[in-house]
Design a protein around this motif. Structure first.
Motif, short mmCIF file in Angstrom:
data_model
loop_
_atom_site.label_atom_id
_atom_site.label_comp_id
_atom_site.label_asym_id
_atom_site.label_seq_id
_atom_site.Cartn_x
_atom_site.Cartn_y
_atom_site.Cartn_z
N GLN A 95 0.20 18.08 39.67
CA GLN A 95 -0.87 18.85 39.04
C GLN A 95 -1.48 18.08 37.87
O GLN A 95 -2.70 18.03 37.72
N SER A 96 -0.64 17.48 37.07
CA SER A 96 -1.14 16.70 35.93
C SER A 96 -1.92 15.48 36.40
O SER A 96 -2.96 15.13 35.83
N ARG A 97 -1.45 14.85 37.48
CA ARG A 97 -2.15 13.69 38.00
C ARG A 97 -3.53 14.07 38.52
O ARG A 97 -4.51 13.35 38.32
N ALA A 98 -3.61 15.22 39.22
CA ALA A 98 -4.89 15.66 39.77
C ALA A 98 -5.89 15.95 38.66
O ALA A 98 -7.06 15.57 38.74
N VAL A 99 -5.43 16.60 37.62
CA VAL A 99 -6.32 16.90 36.49
C VAL A 99 -6.78 15.61 35.82
O VAL A 99 -7.95 15.45 35.46
N ALA A 100 -5.86 14.67 35.65
CA ALA A 100 -6.21 13.40 35.00
C ALA A 100 -7.21 12.62 35.85
O ALA A 100 -8.13 11.99 35.31
N GLU A 101 -7.07 12.66 37.18
CA GLU A 101 -8.01 11.95 38.05
C GLU A 101 -9.41 12.53 37.95
O GLU A 101 -10.40 11.80 37.91
N VAL A 102 -9.52 13.85 37.89
CA VAL A 102 -10.83 14.48 37.77
C VAL A 102 -11.47 14.12 36.44
O VAL A 102 -12.66 13.76 36.38
N GLN A 103 -10.71 14.19 35.39
CA GLN A 103 -11.26 13.86 34.06
C GLN A 103 -11.67 12.39 33.99
O GLN A 103 -12.73 12.07 33.43
N ALA A 104 -10.88 11.51 34.57
CA ALA A 104 -11.22 10.10 34.56
C ALA A 104 -12.47 9.82 35.38
O ALA A 104 -13.32 9.01 34.98
N ALA A 105 -12.61 10.49 36.53
CA ALA A 105 -13.79 10.28 37.36
C ALA A 105 -15.06 10.71 36.64
O ALA A 105 -16.09 10.02 36.67
N ILE A 106 -15.01 11.86 35.96
CA ILE A 106 -16.17 12.33 35.22
C ILE A 106 -16.50 11.39 34.07
O ILE A 106 -17.67 11.06 33.81
#
Length: 287
Positions: free
Chosen positions: A24-35
């Motif tokens: 879950q933390s990785r998924a949130v971090a990936e979305v934030q990094a992509a944006i």
């Protein structure tokens, strides 16, 4: 009458496992990094168009850019997933994917989802759909049992939905220009003279058991009158056959022989002018 007591609803665990929390933390971090990356490096429309024009100018993409198959007495033609993925890469800052969410072997169907996300514009298009484990062949529905057949059926349906999702987040002008350029590339060919391209098309279809007569019947003119657009149409149909989107007999139906043609062949190609002399009822009106 005594009713049974209501059973308590099933509850999940009070705590999350370590692996679940990490994912879950990785998924949130990936979305934030992509944006963050998309905003730091916004797309350059001019550079995106130049990359698209270069890609659509190659025969490697143009030959795979379209599909074509007959339906209801007409023809259905459109852009393939190959063109859609290329446009997503050249437009930039787009993520996309397709996945099987759930497979139900009892009902013989899969629940799938295709999505495309313009990270920079924060525009997301999601398509959820059901794919039956069946195919339509020989004018009837056939159930799929083999796991490989089910996988290929899901992949084909997923690719079509993914194509629509990608096109939904890319501007129409970008798609229209790409399709026009790909058609121009097909019409021009790979630099060979038109005569060589015609002979090459005939030889390619001969490998599929399709004669030059059937090609001429398909295009409605002899091959001496074929133009670049005709070769482009044949290339699109050939790729559709290779991708098993259409069968050979569906793309090139056999010509029907009429009763008059059969009679003409029996008479040696001569048209009978009148009744035979030995027919006593010749010329008598029918009742």
């Amino acid at each position: 009458m005594n009713f049974p007591a209501q059973m308590p609803a099933a509850q999940g665990p009070d705590r999350l496992g370590q692996q679940t929390a990490v994912e879950q933390s990785r998924a949130v971090a990936e979305v934030q990094a992509a944006i963050y990356v998309a905003r730091q490096f916004p797309r350059d429309v001019g550079r995106s168009r130049a990359a698209m024009q270069a890609a659509c100018g190659s025969m490697a993409l143009a030959e795979r850019a379209f599909y074509r198959f007959p339906r209801a007495g007409g023809a259905v033609e459109g852009s393939t997933i190959h063109l859609a993925k290329t446009l997503a890469q050249t437009w930039g800052n787009i993520q996309y994917g397709v996945s099987e969410m759930r497979r139900d072997d009892d009902y013989r169907q899969s629940e799938m989802q295709a999505w495309a996300w313009d990270v920079e514009a924060n525009t997301r298009h999601v398509l959820s759909f059901i794919v039956p484990h069946a195919k339509f062949a020989n004018k009837q529905v056939q159930q799929l049992v083999d796991l490989r057949d089910i996988y290929e059926n899901n992949a084909n349906n997923g690719a079509r939905r993914l194509r629509e999702a990608i096109f939904a987040v890319i501007p129409d002008f970008f798609i229209d220009e790409a399709e026009e350029l790909c058609r121009e590339t097909l019409n021009k060919g790979d630099g060979k003279p038109l005569e060589q391209r015609v002979e090459g098309a005939v030889k390619v279809f001969e490998q599929l058991g399709i004669t030059a007569d059937r090609l001429e019947q398909k295009l409605g003119r002899p091959r001496a009158q074929w133009a670049g657009a005709d070769i482009a149409q044949l290339l699109i149909t050939h790729k559709s056959i290779q991708r098993r989107e259409i069968a050979v007999d569906e793309a090139f139906p056999q010509a029907r022989i009429t009763g008059a043609e059969i009679t003409s062949k029996k008479n040696g190609g001569r048209k009978q002018q009148g009744p035979p002399d030995d027919d006593p009822w010749a010329g008598e009106p029918s009742h």
